[in-house]
Design a protein around this motif. Structure first.
Motif, short mmCIF file in Angstrom:
data_model
loop_
_atom_site.label_atom_id
_atom_site.label_comp_id
_atom_site.label_asym_id
_atom_site.label_seq_id
_atom_site.Cartn_x
_atom_site.Cartn_y
_atom_site.Cartn_z
N THR A 45 11.10 -1.91 -5.92
CA THR A 45 11.11 -0.44 -5.97
C THR A 45 12.30 0.06 -6.77
O THR A 45 12.20 0.98 -7.57
N ASP A 166 4.02 2.11 -7.24
CA ASP A 166 4.73 1.27 -6.26
C ASP A 166 3.79 0.94 -5.11
O ASP A 166 3.52 1.79 -4.27
N GLU A 167 3.30 -0.29 -5.11
CA GLU A 167 2.34 -0.75 -4.10
C GLU A 167 1.22 0.29 -3.87
O GLU A 167 1.03 0.77 -2.76
MG LIG Z 1 9.44 -1.28 -2.17
#
Ligand SMILES: [Mg+2]
Ligand SMILES: Nc1ncnc2c1ncn2[C@@H]1O[C@H](COP(=O)(O)OP(=O)(O)O)[C@@H](O)[C@H]1O
Lengths: 220, 801
Positions: A45, A166-167
């Motif tokens: 991240t 992000d994911e």
């Molecule tokens: Mg993360």
């Protein structure tokens, strides 16, 4: 498009320096579809935020479209960011009080589009994502997969050149995840550069290149 | 359980210092204001309630119904006392004569070196019967000493002032106005300050009757407000009966043949302090509407503090969701959590109340500088304890239950996951409503304050129609000894280099005095309205800078008794051209016809509360009781010393008294000025409390919107966009509040302004200013928090997942 040279990022905790990113050097060309993988807490991240200009590296050089990000004035950086970058989050982060339509419209408000342009662009997105019927619903009336579709629509409505995710499938089941990946692949084929963080090997495979992070370092 | 709750409450207070500070200080200021207002209102309501016959004492007042409306005077003709005694044998009656500003000499009273005091609160004369009605505690002697002439009763403090020790006072002599010698025959305990009967020097009524100094008369035709009659009703006699009987006696007592109908009516003792129709014997009369306004302000302040509390507590609830979640999982039920939250509120309210007591205790000594209360109010009494307890319970219930309901209602799963947000907490419209109420209240208070203050400023600076600069009024008396020296005294003063002009008169141009009389103009019958009179020598007009519309002043050598009238009189007589009135004759009472030699331009004959009255100015020397001096010097204090020296030479047996015209006028509007100051103070406090609340509310919003702000920044929002997001809502709420505040404040303040005959008009700028002030205040309170929220890196606000 992106060039990272010897990027370091750290925080000071109780007198000791904790490194979040160490000596990251990376080049990403326009049109690539990158998957970043790595264990939890490995700095994925953080790296994404640095590339997305939300966070700044403490050391090293970052060139975005050949411009040195660190040397840019706040205003220029903000302009560059608004023009080129879209973000998608694991937790969608839709605004609860706004409808689907209004959520997608929000970034356009900050980018000085005229009202007629805005409605045209939002409608194009609704069409593209097959959500015209849901445009007046509120986020909590949608399933997770649908919410993430809105999140992606919102991220790309102003036609950025780089999508950072992000994911994006982290909160979805595999069926929903797969649909999102198909969508990413399609967007990528239309010319959008995508960098995604994922824990799933299968989803990572949709990318053209996989970068493995471990303890803030790129593993080869 | 309880100790556990308190422990948690205390720790939570300590942990959230800023929040606790805002909550406690806001509430403390609110409670302290309320408490002080309560003490003041209670004090005002307590006047004379200590008298055992409080409910049975009545004041016989006189009504004069004329074509211009009804006038009320507290006085009654002297013979009325005996007439009433005959007509109401079952009722106890007493007369009371009141001479304020009386000079009392003590010590070597035969000599001009005697100690001289001016008793501003007055010297009273009455019969022993007074004490059948108004109670007193006798330290020496008893009421019957007032049967005989030449006797006086002193209050303990007064006796101490005159003779050092009250125990040695009996038998000593005092001299009043250099005209009467009285022997001290009794001592009473001081009358409490909260009485409208400050009887600390009481001469026997016989002394008064026999004195040439006072004008006692058995004539029914003249009424002075200085002589008043009081009744004590027996328990079994209905007041209404006496009231009707009194009305029936009007035509027997008074010659009601003309346009004026005079009659008497009863004013209960419980109304004397609040009835603004007639002045009381005490220091001031406070209208009930003033007390209502004050109480309302107190109520508004406490409401504002409660609203703050609710808003702040709900704001805080979000940050405490985890604690609640854990407790629920550990088996706490909703009721326990509710009472825990309420207990916390109660703790805060108790802390605030204690702080409020300290604030009130510190503030109370200043109260007497703001309003007319001459003793220090005591903070600790059963009533104030009950009041504070009542406030604590009310505030806890009002401001604690809603947040407690919210807190205890959290779903444990959501609470643990930190999923509590604005949407789940709900009640947004309630909170918005509260903010609107708060803004509306502060805008009303701002408008009220601006209007009250500008009206006072208008009054203070208004053109009274005469020049009040550097005018010193030296008070003299009307007794024949003083009279005889008036003219030479005036001439001696004119010799002083500091004095440029001087005039002997009965009254200054603007005063509360109302010497009214019937009159006839141009050899016609009596007119049907009252003419008011002032007496002044030929230099009166020059000294006060009065201008003439036609004709001019009479001369000092005039022996025909020429007079001057004002424009209002001319207008009321339907004469267009003032010049036409000059040379015409006028007659007051049933007296001689006098020639009008001049018409003065209107000046304010009374306070600006009243219209200009039709006026006649003549030079009746026997009424002169003051010398007005126009001073040249800029050193007013030094001039005054020189003048006092001359006074002491001419009037060694009289104490020197003087006042500057400016101060005198100021004193006129004392109550208005005090009210304006009170409004300023309390609305300032209310506005401060609402600022605190707003600050709290923005804290609430920033907590709620942390994530949203993060998301919006990621979507491209700049700092400006975020500030707009925060202020937009408040601006709308202020707008809504404005729509409510304008008509309410306009209505209330127009009402208030109706007390004045000369008043400002409420212009739209007042409302614009109120709106601007609340916007500025809101923006400042919102600005800091909003800016901080806007500057937070979204990476931080979005991280917790
Ligand atoms: Mg993360
Ligand atoms: N501002 C910060 N202060 C301290 N530690 C941080 C900060 N930001 C991130 N970290 C820590 O750095 C590590 C990497 O975080 P992150 O990039 O979010 O990991 P990932 O996304 O790979 O799970 C984690 O251990 C995280 O706790």
């Amino acid at each position: 498009m992106i060039a990272l040279n010897h990027i370091y990022k750290y925080v000071n905790q109780g007198g000791t320096r904790v490194f979040l990113l160490r000596d990251i050097s990376l080049n990403i060309a326009q049109g690539e579809f990158i998957s970043i993988m790595g264990p939890s807490g490995s700095g994925k991240t953080t790296l994404l935020n640095v590339m997305g200009m939300l966070d700044e590296a403490d050391e090293g050089e970052y060139l975005f479209l050949d411009q040195p990000v660190k040397a840019l004035k706040e205003k220029q950086r903000s302009a560059l960011y608004k023009q080129h970058i879209g973000f998608v989050f694991q937790a969608y982060h839709l605004i609860d009080e706004l409808t689907v339509y209004e959520n997608i419209e929000t970034p356009l408000l900050y980018k000085d589009y005229k009202s007629s342009e805005r409605s045209a662009m939002v409608c194009e997105m609704l069409d593209k994502f097959n959500m015209v019927a849901k445009k007046d619903l509120f986020p909590h009336q949608l399933s997770g997969g649908q919410q993430q579709l809105v999140g992606i629509a919102r991220a790309i409505v102003s036609k950025p050149t780089l999508l950072l995710a992000d994911e994006p499938t982290g909160n979805l089941n595999s069926q929903q995840g797969q649909e999102i990946m198909e969508l990413f692949k399609k967007l990528n084929s239309e010319g959008l550069t995508i960098i995604q963080v994922t824990h799933s090997e299968k989803n990572a495979a949709y990318g053209s290149r996989i970068i493995n992070l471990s303890d803030g370092r790129i593993e080869n | 359980m309880m100790t556990n709750h308190f422990k948690i409450a205390f720790r939570s207070l300590k942990r959230h210092k800023a929040y606790s500070f805002i909550n406690i200080s806001g509430l403390a200021i609110g409670i302290a204001s309320c408490l002080i207002i309560f003490l003041v209102v209670r004090y005002e309501l307590s006047y004379d309630t200590f008298r055992p016959s409080y409910r049975n004492i009545y004041h016989v007042i006189t009504e004069d119904k004329g074509p211009d409306g009804t006038d009320y005077t507290p006085g009654i003709p002297f013979p009325a006392l005996e007439a009433l005694r005959t007509d109401f044998p079952q009722v106890k009656l007493t007369g009371l004569y009141y001479a304020y500003g009386t000079q009392v000499s003590v010590g070597d009273i035969q000599n001009s070196a005697a100690k001289k005091f001016i008793e501003e609160t007055g010297v009273f004369f009455c019969e022993p019967e007074y004490f059948d009605i108004f109670n007193a505690t006798w330290l020496a002697g008893n009421a019957s000493v007032l049967k005989d002439p030449g006797q006086v009763v002193l209050a303990k403090t007064m006796a101490q002032k005159y003779f050092g020790d009250w125990k040695t006072a009996i038998g000593k002599m005092i001299r009043l106005e250099n005209a009467m010698d009285l022997k001290v025959a009794g001592i009473i305990e001081d009358v409490p300050f909260n009485s409208d009967f400050p009887t600390s020097v009481i001469g026997s009524f016989e002394t008064f009757k026999n004195s040439r100094y006072y004008s006692y008369t058995t004539d029914w035709g003249s009424t002075t407000s200085a002589f008043q009659v009081f009744m004590k009703m027996p328990e079994n006699l209905p007041v209404e009966n006496v009231q009707t009987q009194l009305k029936g006696l009007a035509d027997k007592y008074y010659s009601n043949t003309g346009p004026h109908k005079i009659s008497n009516s009863l004013q209960p003792l419980s109304e004397i302090h609040f009835d603004t129709r007639v002045p009381g014997l005490g220091d001031h009369v406070t209208s009930r509407s003033t007390l209502m306004t004050l109480s309302m302000i107190g109520l508004l302040i406490i409401v504002m503090a409660c609203i703050n509390f609710i808003n702040l507590s709900t704001a805080q609830a979000v940050t405490r969701s985890k604690e609640i979640g854990v407790k629920k999982v550990l088996g706490s039920n909703r009721k326990q959590l509710f009472f825990q939250a309420l207990g916390e509120t109660n703790l805060i309210v108790l802390l605030s109340a204690s702080l409020a007591l300290v604030i009130a205790w510190l503030a109370l000594p200043f109260i007497k500088h703001i309003i007319s209360i001459h003793e220090e109010l005591s903070l600790f009494s059963v009533q104030s304890v009950v009041f504070v307890l009542f406030i604590v319970i009310m505030v806890t219930a009002l401001s604690g239950s809603y947040p407690a309901l919210i807190l205890s209602g959290f779903k444990p799963a959501a609470a643990l996951k930190n999923r509590i947000s604005s949407a789940t907490i709900g009640g947004i419209s309630l909170r918005r409503g509260l903010v609107v109420v708060q803004f509306a209240i502060s805008q009303i208070l701002i408008v009220g304050t601006i209007v009250a203050v500008s009206q006072m400023e208008y009054v203070r600076t208004a053109d009274l129609g005469f020049n009040k600069e550097a005018l010193l009024i030296v008070a003299s008396t009307t007794d024949s000894v003083a009279q005889a020296r008036h003219e030479t005294f005036k001439q001696a003063l004119l010799q002083l280099p500091e004095v440029s002009m001087a005039s002997l008169s009965s009254d200054i141009p603007s005063s509360e005095n109302n010497a009214g009389t019937n009159f006839a103009f141009d050899h016609r019958d009596d007119e049907d309205f009252t003419l008011y009179t002032k007496q002044g020598d030929a230099d009166y007009f020059k000294t006060f800078g009065l201008e003439f519309a036609a004709g001019g002043p009479y001369t000092a050598t005039d022996t025909t008794g020429s007079v001057v009238v004002n424009e209002t009189l001319i207008r009321k007589l339907n004469i267009k051209d003032p010049q036409a009135a000059v040379g015409k004759q006028i007659r007051t009472g049933g007296g001689k016809w006098k020639t009008i030699v001049g018409v003065v331009k209107d000046f304010k004959t009374n306070s600006l509360r009243e219209e200009v009255k039709p006026l006649l100015i003549a030079a009746r020397k026997s009424r002169f009781c003051m010398v007005s001096l126009k001073l040249k010097s800029t050193n007013l204090a030094k001039s005054q010393q020189a003048i006092e020296k001359v006074w002491d030479k001419f009037y060694p047996e009289y104490a020197y008294r003087s006042v500057f015209m400016d101060d005198n006028i100021e004193d006129f509007y004392r109550q208005e000025r005090q009210m304006a100051l009170l409004y300023k103070i309390f609305s300032g406090l209310a506005i401060f409390i609402s600022c605190l609340g707003l600050y709290g509310l923005v804290s609430f919003m920033t907590v709620q919107k942390t994530k949203e702000v993060g998301v919006r920044k990621v979507l491209g929002a700049g700092v400006g966009n975020i500030l707009l997001l925060f202020s937009k809502e408040f601006t709308v709420l202020i707008g809504v509040a404005f729509v409510i505040a304008v008509p309410v404040s306009w209505y209330v303040m127009s009402h208030w302004l109706n007390n004045f005959a000369y008043k400002i008009t409420i212009s739209w700028t007042v409302f614009a200013i109120a709106m601007a002030i609340s916007l500025i205040i809101a923006w400042i309170s919102v600005g800091y928090k909003a800016l901080r929220a806007a500057l937070v890196n979204p990476v931080k606000s979005l991280r917790t997942e």
